[in-house]
Motif scaffolding. Structure first.
Motif, PDB file in Angstrom:
ATOM      1  N   ALA A   1      49.010  98.656  19.742  1.00 33.14           N
ATOM      2  CA  ALA A   1      48.925  98.735  18.286  1.00 33.14           C
ATOM      3  C   ALA A   1      47.521  99.121  17.828  1.00 33.14           C
ATOM      4  N   CYS A   2      46.511  98.565  18.492  1.00 35.39           N
ATOM      5  CA  CYS A   2      45.132  98.907  18.135  1.00 35.39           C
ATOM      6  C   CYS A   2      44.806 100.370  18.437  1.00 35.39           C
ATOM      7  N   ALA A   3      45.277 100.866  19.580  1.00 34.97           N
ATOM      8  CA  ALA A   3      45.072 102.289  19.903  1.00 34.97           C
ATOM      9  C   ALA A   3      45.765 103.163  18.871  1.00 34.97           C
ATOM     10  N   SER A   4      46.980 102.793  18.542  1.00 33.90           N
ATOM     11  CA  SER A   4      47.715 103.549  17.525  1.00 33.90           C
ATOM     12  C   SER A   4      47.007 103.459  16.175  1.00 33.90           C
ATOM     13  N   PHE A   5      46.505 102.267  15.861  1.00 37.06           N
ATOM     14  CA  PHE A   5      45.814 102.095  14.588  1.00 37.06           C
ATOM     15  C   PHE A   5      44.508 102.886  14.543  1.00 37.06           C
ATOM     16  N   ALA A   6      43.805 102.972  15.668  1.00 37.73           N
ATOM     17  CA  ALA A   6      42.568 103.765  15.695  1.00 37.73           C
ATOM     18  C   ALA A   6      42.879 105.223  15.354  1.00 37.73           C
ATOM     19  N   VAL A   7      43.957 105.727  15.927  1.00 39.12           N
ATOM     20  CA  VAL A   7      44.391 107.088  15.588  1.00 39.12           C
ATOM     21  C   VAL A   7      44.789 107.138  14.115  1.00 39.12           C
ATOM     22  N   ASN A   8      45.525 106.126  13.677  1.00 41.41           N
ATOM     23  CA  ASN A   8      45.956 106.023  12.282  1.00 41.41           C
ATOM     24  C   ASN A   8      44.754 106.089  11.342  1.00 41.41           C
ATOM     25  N   GLU A   9      43.773 105.236  11.582  1.00 36.54           N
ATOM     26  CA  GLU A   9      42.625 105.140  10.674  1.00 36.54           C
ATOM     27  C   GLU A   9      41.807 106.430  10.678  1.00 36.54           C
ATOM     28  N   ALA A  10      41.633 107.045  11.850  1.00 37.08           N
ATOM     29  CA  ALA A  10      40.884 108.309  11.932  1.00 37.08           C
ATOM     30  C   ALA A  10      41.616 109.417  11.180  1.00 37.08           C
ATOM     31  N   MET A  11      42.926 109.498  11.387  1.00 37.58           N
ATOM     32  CA  MET A  11      43.710 110.516  10.669  1.00 37.58           C
ATOM     33  C   MET A  11      43.683 110.262   9.162  1.00 37.58           C
ATOM     34  N   TYR A  12      43.828 108.987   8.782  1.00 37.57           N
ATOM     35  CA  TYR A  12      43.833 108.628   7.365  1.00 37.57           C
ATOM     36  C   TYR A  12      42.495 108.978   6.716  1.00 37.57           C
ATOM     37  N   ALA A  13      41.407 108.629   7.378  1.00 36.63           N
ATOM     38  CA  ALA A  13      40.079 108.946   6.848  1.00 36.63           C
ATOM     39  C   ALA A  13      39.894 110.457   6.709  1.00 36.63           C
ATOM     40  N   ALA A  14      40.354 111.204   7.702  1.00 34.26           N
ATOM     41  CA  ALA A  14      40.227 112.667   7.651  1.00 34.26           C
ATOM     42  C   ALA A  14      41.046 113.255   6.503  1.00 34.26           C
ATOM     43  N   LEU A  15      42.275 112.767   6.353  1.00 31.80           N
ATOM     44  CA  LEU A  15      43.109 113.269   5.252  1.00 31.80           C
ATOM     45  C   LEU A  15      42.516 112.914   3.898  1.00 31.80           C
ATOM     46  N   LEU A  16      41.988 111.712   3.756  1.00 34.80           N
ATOM     47  CA  LEU A  16      41.390 111.314   2.481  1.00 34.80           C
ATOM     48  C   LEU A  16      40.124 112.114   2.183  1.00 34.80           C
ATOM     49  N   ALA A  17      39.346 112.406   3.214  1.00 32.76           N
ATOM     50  CA  ALA A  17      38.074 113.104   3.021  1.00 32.76           C
ATOM     51  C   ALA A  17      38.222 114.614   2.862  1.00 32.76           C
ATOM     52  N   HIS A  18      39.242 115.198   3.504  1.00 36.64           N
ATOM     53  CA  HIS A  18      39.296 116.655   3.588  1.00 36.64           C
ATOM     54  C   HIS A  18      40.501 117.299   2.917  1.00 36.64           C
ATOM     55  N   THR A  19      41.318 116.508   2.250  1.00 30.79           N
ATOM     56  CA  THR A  19      42.453 117.079   1.521  1.00 30.79           C
ATOM     57  C   THR A  19      42.486 116.480   0.127  1.00 30.79           C
ATOM     58  N   ALA A  20      43.316 117.052  -0.696  1.00 33.64           N
ATOM     59  CA  ALA A  20      43.491 116.529  -2.057  1.00 33.64           C
ATOM     60  C   ALA A  20      44.701 115.605  -2.143  1.00 33.64           C
ATOM     61  N   LEU A  21      45.218 115.189  -0.981  1.00 35.37           N
ATOM     62  CA  LEU A  21      46.383 114.314  -0.967  1.00 35.37           C
ATOM     63  C   LEU A  21      46.082 112.967  -1.617  1.00 35.37           C
ATOM     64  N   ASP A  22      47.044 112.457  -2.339  1.00 31.13           N
ATOM     65  CA  ASP A  22      46.974 111.105  -2.865  1.00 31.13           C
ATOM     66  C   ASP A  22      46.953 110.139  -1.681  1.00 31.13           C
ATOM     67  N   TYR A  23      46.272 109.006  -1.807  1.00 34.01           N
ATOM     68  CA  TYR A  23      46.156 108.065  -0.680  1.00 34.01           C
ATOM     69  C   TYR A  23      47.517 107.590  -0.190  1.00 34.01           C
ATOM     70  N   ARG A  24      48.508 107.491  -1.077  1.00 35.94           N
ATOM     71  CA  ARG A  24      49.843 107.039  -0.672  1.00 35.94           C
ATOM     72  C   ARG A  24      50.539 108.082   0.198  1.00 35.94           C
ATOM     73  N   ALA A  25      50.446 109.340  -0.174  1.00 35.69           N
ATOM     74  CA  ALA A  25      51.061 110.410   0.616  1.00 35.69           C
ATOM     75  C   ALA A  25      50.365 110.549   1.968  1.00 35.69           C
ATOM     76  N   ALA A  26      49.038 110.458   1.960  1.00 35.79           N
ATOM     77  CA  ALA A  26      48.285 110.548   3.215  1.00 35.79           C
ATOM     78  C   ALA A  26      48.669 109.403   4.152  1.00 35.79           C
ATOM     79  N   LEU A  27      48.806 108.196   3.612  1.00 33.22           N
ATOM     80  CA  LEU A  27      49.178 107.051   4.435  1.00 33.22           C
ATOM     81  C   LEU A  27      50.565 107.227   5.028  1.00 33.22           C
ATOM     82  N   LEU A  28      51.488 107.715   4.250  1.00 32.23           N
ATOM     83  CA  LEU A  28      52.848 107.928   4.744  1.00 32.23           C
ATOM     84  C   LEU A  28      52.863 108.945   5.885  1.00 32.23           C
ATOM     85  N   ILE A  29      52.135 110.034   5.748  1.00 29.47           N
ATOM     86  CA  ILE A  29      52.040 111.055   6.804  1.00 29.47           C
ATOM     87  C   ILE A  29      51.489 110.435   8.092  1.00 29.47           C
TER      88      ILE A  29
END
Length: 129
Positions: free
Chosen positions: A77-105
């Motif tokens: 779960a932690c390995a998956s979450f590390a990937v999750n958090e890195a992807m989430y941070a990248a989507l929030l920083a580099h796209t115009a996606l709403d945080y809810r849509a980015a989290l769902l992706i």
């Protein structure tokens, strides 16, 4: 057997994902936490749902001692979450996606990693009861 596992992985995963998503979007962010910090809190609470659901339904590993399965699945779960958090941070920083849509992706994308590591390592070598 794989079809049963995939079915229950989906049920448990969607349930844990819903817990995670709803806690982040309906409780933690509205309460003032940043989305990334709220994501950590959502992960920790959804982990409880995920572990017990996968232990009892997906992999039917009730007979595997918690002292073996819990740390392994937490590592997954932690390995998956590390990937999750890195992807989430990248989507929030580099796209115009709403945080809810980015989290769902992110949550949907990381689910496959969790299934494979859970099946092949965390609950490996167990026979359905």
């Amino acid at each position: 057997m794989i079809n049963r596992e995939l079915f229950w992985f989906g049920v448990v995963g969607v349930t844990a994902m819903a817990v995670h998503y709803l806690l982040v979007t309906r409780l933690f962010v509205p309460a003032g936490l940043t989305p990334l910090l709220a994501n950590v809190a959502g992960f920790l609470l959804a982990f409880v749902v995920s572990y017990h659901g996968h232990r009892h339904q997906t992999f039917r590993a009730r007979h595997v001692p918690h002292r073996r399965a819990l740390p392994r699945f937490f590592a997954v779960a932690c390995a998956s979450f590390a990937v999750n958090e890195a992807m989430y941070a990248a989507l929030l920083a580099h796209t115009a996606l709403d945080y809810r849509a980015a989290l769902l992706i992110v949550l949907v994308t990381v689910a496959a990693l969790t299934f494979l590591l859970g099946k092949l390592w965390a609950f490996a070598g167990v026979r359905p009861s």
